[in-house]
Every structure is written in C-alpha cells, then in structure tokens.
Design a protein around this motif. Structure first.
Motif, PDB file in Angstrom:
ATOM      1  N   TYR A 204       0.818  -1.218   0.000  1.00  0.00           N
ATOM      2  CA  TYR A 204       0.000   0.000   0.000  1.00  0.00           C
ATOM      3  C   TYR A 204       0.848   1.262   0.000  1.00  0.00           C
TER       4      TYR A 204
ATOM      5  N   ARG B  11       6.446  -8.702   3.585  1.00  0.00           N
ATOM      6  CA  ARG B  11       5.167  -9.387   3.752  1.00  0.00           C
ATOM      7  C   ARG B  11       5.406 -10.882   3.619  1.00  0.00           C
TER       8      ARG B  11
ATOM      9  N   HIS C 172       3.013 -14.537   2.690  1.00  0.00           N
ATOM     10  CA  HIS C 172       1.737 -15.173   2.374  1.00  0.00           C
ATOM     11  C   HIS C 172       1.728 -16.581   2.937  1.00  0.00           C
TER      12      HIS C 172
ATOM     13  N   GLU D  74      -3.899 -12.448  -7.873  1.00  0.00           N
ATOM     14  CA  GLU D  74      -3.013 -11.718  -6.990  1.00  0.00           C
ATOM     15  C   GLU D  74      -1.572 -12.166  -7.212  1.00  0.00           C
TER      16      GLU D  74
ATOM     17  N   GLY E 286      -0.444 -11.944   4.474  1.00  0.00           N
ATOM     18  CA  GLY E 286      -1.545 -11.962   3.512  1.00  0.00           C
ATOM     19  C   GLY E 286      -1.968 -13.377   3.173  1.00  0.00           C
TER      20      GLY E 286
ATOM     21  N   ALA F  24      -3.584 -15.148  -0.042  1.00  0.00           N
ATOM     22  CA  ALA F  24      -3.829 -14.798  -1.448  1.00  0.00           C
ATOM     23  C   ALA F  24      -3.907 -16.052  -2.318  1.00  0.00           C
TER      24      ALA F  24
ATOM     25  N   CYS G  95      -4.008  -9.250   5.885  1.00  0.00           N
ATOM     26  CA  CYS G  95      -4.339  -8.747   4.558  1.00  0.00           C
ATOM     27  C   CYS G  95      -4.934  -9.897   3.756  1.00  0.00           C
TER      28      CYS G  95
ATOM     29  N   THR H 263      -7.827  -6.702  -0.875  1.00  0.00           N
ATOM     30  CA  THR H 263      -7.664  -6.508  -2.316  1.00  0.00           C
ATOM     31  C   THR H 263      -8.787  -7.232  -3.048  1.00  0.00           C
TER      32      THR H 263
ATOM     33  N   LEU I 258       9.235  -7.352  -1.047  1.00  0.00           N
ATOM     34  CA  LEU I 258       8.679  -7.564  -2.385  1.00  0.00           C
ATOM     35  C   LEU I 258       9.836  -7.764  -3.355  1.00  0.00           C
TER      36      LEU I 258
HETATM   37 FE1  CLF Z   1      -0.032  -9.973  -0.099  1.00  0.00          FE
HETATM   38 FE2  CLF Z   1      -1.468  -8.679  -1.728  1.00  0.00          FE
HETATM   39 FE3  CLF Z   1      -1.742  -8.205   0.806  1.00  0.00          FE
HETATM   40 FE4  CLF Z   1       0.397  -7.424  -0.508  1.00  0.00          FE
HETATM   41  S1  CLF Z   1       0.940  -8.986  -2.109  1.00  0.00           S
HETATM   42  S2  CLF Z   1      -2.248 -10.086  -0.176  1.00  0.00           S
HETATM   43  S3  CLF Z   1      -1.689  -6.705  -0.820  1.00  0.00           S
HETATM   44  S4  CLF Z   1       0.354  -8.525   1.449  1.00  0.00           S
HETATM   45 FE5  CLF Z   1       1.574  -6.877  -3.083  1.00  0.00          FE
HETATM   46 FE6  CLF Z   1       2.456  -9.098  -4.046  1.00  0.00          FE
HETATM   47 FE7  CLF Z   1       1.527  -7.305  -5.713  1.00  0.00          FE
HETATM   48 FE8  CLF Z   1      -0.065  -8.577  -4.113  1.00  0.00          FE
HETATM   49  S5  CLF Z   1       3.315  -7.053  -4.438  1.00  0.00           S
HETATM   50  S6  CLF Z   1       1.085  -9.516  -5.703  1.00  0.00           S
HETATM   51  S7  CLF Z   1      -0.046  -6.390  -4.489  1.00  0.00           S
END
Ligand code: CLF
Ligand code: SF4
Length: 297
Positions: free
Chosen positions: A19, A29, A31, A54, A87, A89, A118, A142, A280
């Motif tokens: 963000y 982050r 996942h 995503e 997150g 995703a 997230c 998202t 990232l």
């Molecule tokens: Fe993960 Fe997505 Fe949340 Fe970020 S990722 S769930 S908002 S914590 Fe980020 Fe990765 Fe792009 Fe997604 S860089 S794929 S936007």
C-alpha cells in the motif's frame, strides 16, 4: 508520498509494503497458502497453479493447514523482524475457503497481534464475508476487478459457482461484478482500505480499465494495481492455449499513466507467489518450508 493523507490512513499504510511504495523498501510481507478452492473460473487461470488474480501464475505453492500456517508465521516473524504483514492470497480464493482462511486469521489475531492481516479475493463471496473480516481487524482487502461490464466479463470468466449452481457467460459475470461492487462499498463504508487489482488483457479489457479505475475510485478504493496478464501457453490456461498475448511493458505503463490522473496507482507490484516470504521482489520462501520450520521448533 503519504504526507497529504489523514493520520489514521497513514497509520494503516506506512508499514504495508504493497500500500506504500516507500514502505516496500523497508517492510516485508508473507503469504500463507491455506486456501485451495475457488468459486469462479478465470480464463487466465490453471487450477494447478497459484491464483493469478493476486499472485504469479505457473507456480505451485505448498498448501498449509491453518495450524501449519500459524507455525510458519511465528517462525518467519522470529527470523525476519521487518515482516509486518501477513496476507492470504491463494492458491485459490481465500473467501471461497472461509473455514481455513478465518481460522488462520483468528489464531493469528490472538497469537501475533502486531502483524497486520491482509487478504485478496475475486470478490464473489465478499459481501457475506465483510462482517467477519472486520471482526479480525483486517484493514487491507484486495479485490480483483477486471471489468464493470458483464459482456466483457463473459470474455474473462466462463462461469461462476453461485448458490450451488454453475452460472455461465454474461449472467455469471453480472453476478460477480455486482458482488465485487457491493463488497467494495461495504468495505469502504467501514473504513477498511481497499486495493483493486486489475489484470490487463490486451483486446479484452485494456481500453475499459480507465473506466474501472474511475468507478472504483468514486466508490472509495484507495489504490489501483493494474497488472499484466501472464499467459504462457505452457501454463495451460485458456488464454495461453488460445494464443492471447500479454501486454508489452510500455502498454502497461501507458495504461497505468492514463489511470493515474484519477487514482493512486500501485507501480511496484511483483506478482508474488501465494507462499511468498520477504521483501517484495525477494523470495525467502525456501528458507521456511514446513520441514525446515519443524526443525526450528
Ligand atoms: Fe499480499 Fe497482496 Fe496483501 Fe500485498 S501482495 S495479499 S496486498 S500482502 Fe503486493 Fe504481491 Fe503485488 Fe499482491 S506485491 S502480488 S499487491
Ligand atoms: Fe484461478 Fe484465482 Fe480466478 Fe479462482 S480467482 S479462477 S484461483 S485466477
């Protein structure tokens, strides 16, 4: 970059690497891939791989139980202090797996309360999930919105699974679009920050995404992330097999520029895996496979 925003929003975004463009240099982050099922079909998806709404298509993430996911988060948090966001995703749609997704969130909100939660979704099951998302203090959602037009939607989504029935074509796309828009409104009404992801599909929705950007902004979305379609024939997706091309980097940038007059655009997305770990663009997932985590215990 953040100075023009109200303080409560700054608090929510300043440690979130997706963000805030600034934050992604310092904060990581992770996942956890706890959500295998999906309730729609996208023409850019092959179910064997991670959800490409995503994440990066063509990679297979290690599926975890909610208990394993919690173990993994604790292990990563102990080793990567910059990890601020967890997150969910994929590899399918998190909200199509409500027991698995919400039991993971429930345990984490109790055991690792400092980590922001997230989630990313196609939006079909979003309206019925908003209450529960709010309960777990989720500030970041998202939604992948590729169109607001059911005719275009029918070229992207061959079917949805809705009330125990498969609904095809324009009719299915119309329901999906209505659920996405309703979910977006419900989230922004509650002050939950919404990022909209859109997959740019040349010749299908590329011209139309400027309108999508305008509409989601009007409804209170905080950020728009236009991502390139990745359609490799060897991934076995419908688009890949049909020879649908991916956008050139320049086309993507032009579209992001065209949307940016109206909207905050995300330009640093790295299309992470559904089990990505780290900053990232950096993937330390290999250091935290379940067998390694069990050894650490
Ligand atoms: Fe993960 Fe997505 Fe949340 Fe970020 S990722 S769930 S908002 S914590 Fe980020 Fe990765 Fe792009 Fe997604 S860089 S794929 S936007
Ligand atoms: Fe595949 Fe994700 Fe689309 Fe579901 S939402 S069909 S997992 S790309």
């Amino acid at each position: 970059q953040l100075s023009h925003l109200p303080q409560d929003i700054v608090d929510k975004v300043q440690n979130h690497p997706c963000y805030s463009e600034e934050a992604h240099h310092y904060f990581a982050r992770m996942h956890v891939a706890v959500a295998p099922a999906c309730n729609i079909q996208c023409h850019y998806c092959n179910r064997k791989y991670d959800c490409s709404n995503e994440s990066r298509p063509g990679v297979v993430s290690e599926l975890l139980t909610p208990e394993q996911a919690v173990m993994k988060v604790r292990a990563v948090a102990a080793n990567i202090p910059q990890m601020t966001v967890l997150g969910i995703a994929g590899p399918g749609d998190p909200l199509a797996n409500p027991e698995r997704t919400f039991s993971t969130f429930r345990m984490l909100s109790e055991q690792t309360p400092d980590i922001k939660l997230c989630v990313s979704t196609n939006g079909l099951a979003l309206p019925e999930s908003v209450e529960e998302l709010a309960k777990h203090n989720i500030d970041h959602v998202t939604i992948t919105i590729n169109t607001v037009d059911p005719e275009i939607g029918a070229k992207i989504y061959p079917w949805i699974y809705w009330n125990n029935r498969r609904i095809r074509g324009v009719k299915g796309a119309k329901i999906l679009i209505e659920q996405q828009q309703k979910g977006l409104e419900m989230l922004t009404e509650r002050g939950i920050l919404v990022k909209v992801n859109s997959v740019m599909i040349p010749g299908v929705n590329d011209d139309h995404l400027k309108e999508v950007s305008r509409i989601v902004k009007q409804k209170g979305a905080f950020l728009h992330n236009v991502m390139p379609l990745i359609a490799e024939a060897e991934h076995g997706t419908f688009y890949g097999v049909m020879g649908q091309r991916s956008p050139e980097p320049e086309e993507l940038q032009n579209l992001q520029d065209a949307c940016s007059g109206d909207m905050n655009m995300m330009r640093h997305c790295r299309q992470c895996r559904a089990d990505a770990v780290g900053l990232l663009g950096e993937d330390r997932g290999e250091e935290f496979t379940m067998d390694k985590i069990e050894e650490m215990e």
